[in-house]
Design a protein around this motif. Structure first.
Motif, mmCIF file in Angstrom:
data_model
loop_
_atom_site.group_PDB
_atom_site.id
_atom_site.type_symbol
_atom_site.label_atom_id
_atom_site.label_comp_id
_atom_site.label_asym_id
_atom_site.label_seq_id
_atom_site.Cartn_x
_atom_site.Cartn_y
_atom_site.Cartn_z
ATOM 1 N N SER A 41 0.810 -1.228 0.000
ATOM 2 C CA SER A 41 0.000 0.000 0.000
ATOM 3 C C SER A 41 0.837 1.270 0.000
ATOM 4 N N GLY A 42 2.156 1.143 0.054
ATOM 5 C CA GLY A 42 2.986 2.341 0.079
ATOM 6 C C GLY A 42 3.018 2.992 1.458
ATOM 7 N N ASP A 43 2.769 2.200 2.496
ATOM 8 C CA ASP A 43 2.782 2.689 3.868
ATOM 9 C C ASP A 43 3.816 1.877 4.653
ATOM 10 N N PRO A 44 5.118 2.079 4.368
ATOM 11 C CA PRO A 44 6.140 1.210 4.963
ATOM 12 C C PRO A 44 6.235 1.300 6.481
ATOM 13 N N LEU A 45 5.843 2.422 7.070
ATOM 14 C CA LEU A 45 5.922 2.544 8.528
ATOM 15 C C LEU A 45 4.673 2.010 9.230
ATOM 16 N N GLY A 46 3.650 1.654 8.481
ATOM 17 C CA GLY A 46 2.434 1.090 9.069
ATOM 18 C C GLY A 46 1.670 2.061 9.933
ATOM 19 N N ARG A 47 1.511 3.277 9.445
ATOM 20 C CA ARG A 47 0.790 4.289 10.224
ATOM 21 C C ARG A 47 -0.485 4.770 9.550
ATOM 22 N N GLY A 48 -0.874 4.184 8.487
ATOM 23 C CA GLY A 48 -2.045 4.678 7.759
ATOM 24 C C GLY A 48 -2.930 3.563 7.256
ATOM 25 N N GLU A 49 -3.087 3.523 5.933
ATOM 26 C CA GLU A 49 -4.004 2.586 5.292
ATOM 27 C C GLU A 49 -3.634 1.130 5.558
ATOM 28 N N ALA A 50 -2.367 0.839 5.690
ATOM 29 C CA ALA A 50 -1.923 -0.549 5.855
ATOM 30 C C ALA A 50 -2.416 -1.175 7.157
ATOM 31 N N VAL A 51 -2.606 -0.383 8.189
ATOM 32 C CA VAL A 51 -3.020 -0.941 9.480
ATOM 33 C C VAL A 51 -4.511 -0.778 9.737
ATOM 34 N N THR A 52 -5.224 -0.266 8.764
ATOM 35 C CA THR A 52 -6.665 -0.082 8.909
ATOM 36 C C THR A 52 -7.389 -1.337 8.429
ATOM 37 N N SER A 53 -8.201 -1.915 9.300
ATOM 38 C CA SER A 53 -8.920 -3.136 8.934
ATOM 39 C C SER A 53 -10.139 -2.799 8.086
ATOM 40 N N GLN A 54 -10.693 -3.825 7.451
ATOM 41 C CA GLN A 54 -11.896 -3.630 6.642
ATOM 42 C C GLN A 54 -13.069 -3.194 7.525
ATOM 43 N N LYS A 55 -13.143 -3.718 8.725
ATOM 44 C CA LYS A 55 -14.212 -3.338 9.647
ATOM 45 C C LYS A 55 -14.133 -1.849 9.970
ATOM 46 N N THR A 56 -12.916 -1.355 10.204
ATOM 47 C CA THR A 56 -12.742 0.072 10.478
ATOM 48 C C THR A 56 -13.109 0.910 9.262
ATOM 49 N N ARG A 57 -12.763 0.445 8.055
ATOM 50 C CA ARG A 57 -13.100 1.188 6.836
ATOM 51 C C ARG A 57 -14.609 1.255 6.613
ATOM 52 N N ASP A 58 -15.335 0.248 7.095
ATOM 53 C CA ASP A 58 -16.795 0.203 6.898
ATOM 54 C C ASP A 58 -17.563 1.074 7.888
ATOM 55 N N ILE A 59 -16.922 1.515 8.948
ATOM 56 C CA ILE A 59 -17.598 2.313 9.981
ATOM 57 C C ILE A 59 -17.764 3.756 9.508
ATOM 58 N N THR A 60 -18.943 4.328 9.767
ATOM 59 C CA THR A 60 -19.168 5.752 9.481
ATOM 60 C C THR A 60 -19.508 6.466 10.790
ATOM 61 N N ALA A 61 -19.081 7.679 10.900
ATOM 62 C CA ALA A 61 -19.327 8.457 12.116
ATOM 63 C C ALA A 61 -20.799 8.831 12.226
ATOM 64 N N ARG A 62 -21.297 8.881 13.462
ATOM 65 C CA ARG A 62 -22.695 9.307 13.676
ATOM 66 C C ARG A 62 -22.911 10.732 13.199
#
Length: 188
Positions: free
Chosen positions: A17-38
């Motif tokens: 994903s181009g996130d070698p330090l693992g601080r962004g998209e690479a460490v975000t799970s699919q469950k977290t991506r599916d969540i929307t804020a109230r």
């Protein structure tokens, strides 16, 4: 049952994903991506003032389907600049608590059970008792004939869930009625 893919391993995801330090998209799970804020699904946002103390912090109240779904600090407020104390942050529970009483309850003297009253009847009962207590305990003058114009049979206690304006009006009402014993929960 799906098998775990080698491409989903954290290190591979980081490199892919181009996130070698693992601080962004690479460490975000699919469950977290599916969540929307109230707050993003709210129908409207209403500006308000926190009801708890006399500071008057600004609040943004998020409403969906005519129900409060979230309360946050108002960044446009010159008083709080978007910040809320723990009580102000939890004030959504004040409106949506399942145990919140929505009707007037009355327990007659020496009774064991509470009964429901309509608001008009309860208001009339309070007003009648207020007037009677004032009439029965009115002190016009003291023993030396000095003017007192007060009652010691009525006292007022303001609450922390009332705002400045409500507490101000309550103080004016009780002072006009002759009460001298006035206090607020915030000072106790």
């Amino acid at each position: 049952m799906s098998r775990f893919s080698f491409l989903e391993w954290p290190v591979v995801r980081q490199l892919r994903s181009g996130d070698p330090l693992g601080r962004g998209e690479a460490v975000t799970s699919q469950k977290t991506r599916d969540i929307t804020a109230r707050t993003s699904t709210a129908d409207r946002v209403v500006q308000s003032v926190c009801p708890y103390c006399a500071v008057g912090c600004g609040q943004r109240v998020f409403v969906k389907d005519e129900k409060v779904v979230q309360i946050e600090g108002d960044y446009d407020s010159p008083i709080s600049r978007g910040r809320l104390c723990p009580k102000g942050s939890a004030s959504e529970q004040l409106v949506n608590a399942p145990s919140r009483q929505m009707s007037v309850l009355y327990r007659a003297p020496y009774a064991k059970d509470w009964q429901h009253l309509d608001l008009e009847t309860a208001t009339d009962m309070v007003a009648d008792r207020f007037i009677e207590a004032r009439r029965n305990t009115w002190e016009d003058t003291d023993e030396q004939g000095r003017a007192l114009r007060r009652t010691m049979g009525i006292a007022g206690l303001g609450g922390a869930t009332l705002d400045n304006e409500e507490n101000y009006l309550i103080k004016k009402l009780f002072t006009a009625a002759g009460a001298v014993q006035l206090e607020n929960q915030a000072r106790i």
